[in-house]
Design an enzyme around this catalytic site. Sequence first.
Site, PDB file in Angstrom:
ATOM      1  N   HIS A 103       0.828  -1.201   0.000  1.00  7.63           N
ATOM      2  CA  HIS A 103       0.000   0.000   0.000  1.00  7.63           C
ATOM      3  C   HIS A 103       0.860   1.248   0.000  1.00  7.63           C
ATOM      4  O   HIS A 103       1.924   1.278   0.611  1.00  7.63           O
ATOM      5  CB  HIS A 103      -0.952   0.014   1.203  1.00  7.63           C
ATOM      6  CG  HIS A 103      -0.302  -0.242   2.529  1.00  7.63           C
ATOM      7  ND1 HIS A 103       0.131  -1.490   2.922  1.00  7.63           N
ATOM      8  CD2 HIS A 103       0.002   0.589   3.538  1.00  7.63           C
ATOM      9  CE1 HIS A 103       0.661  -1.420   4.131  1.00  7.63           C
ATOM     10  NE2 HIS A 103       0.619  -0.160   4.527  1.00  7.63           N
ATOM     11  N   HIS A 105       0.955   5.054   1.206  1.00 10.40           N
ATOM     12  CA  HIS A 105       0.339   6.102   2.029  1.00 10.40           C
ATOM     13  C   HIS A 105       0.472   7.422   1.273  1.00 10.40           C
ATOM     14  O   HIS A 105       1.546   7.737   0.742  1.00 10.40           O
ATOM     15  CB  HIS A 105       1.097   6.273   3.353  1.00 10.40           C
ATOM     16  CG  HIS A 105       1.034   5.102   4.278  1.00 10.40           C
ATOM     17  ND1 HIS A 105       0.172   5.050   5.350  1.00 10.40           N
ATOM     18  CD2 HIS A 105       1.766   3.959   4.314  1.00 10.40           C
ATOM     19  CE1 HIS A 105       0.376   3.917   6.015  1.00 10.40           C
ATOM     20  NE2 HIS A 105       1.332   3.233   5.406  1.00 10.40           N
TER      21      HIS A 105
END
Length: 117
Positions: A103, A105
């Site tokens: 992922h 951020h």
Amino acid sequence: MGRWARRSGQPTIFSKIIARSVPATILECLVFCDVVPQAPIHFLVIPKRPIPRISRVGPQDAELLGHLLLVAARTAQAEGLADGYRLVINDGNHSTQSIYHLHLHVLGGQQLGWPPG
Ligand code: AMP
């Protein structure tokens, strides 16, 4: 073992968000707000394909990785982050990665400090 599934082979919290079994505030397909925001705007961009971490990607992932960056930039623009923002990818223990589903951020909405802690 941390608060979220790590290397157990069990679905991560992000897999559950994709499956809609865990609710999230979804901005678009694979973009959602971080539940513990570290800046006024903090969202995550994740691939549906469960790549565990950035250090595990290969040449076959190049297009997907480019797509994630494009989605991050497009969403940051849509969120009004005209004064800039930060992209962070944590990898492994030293970075405090807590969810082993790749992922990005995206953090912004205020002046950010450097270097990070
Ligand atoms: P990392 O430490 O880089 O693995 O980041 C994982 C991030 O996922 C943290 O910032 C968490 O706050 C966030 N997170 C965990 N569970 C959820 C959830 N259900 N919805 C949105 N963000 C979450």
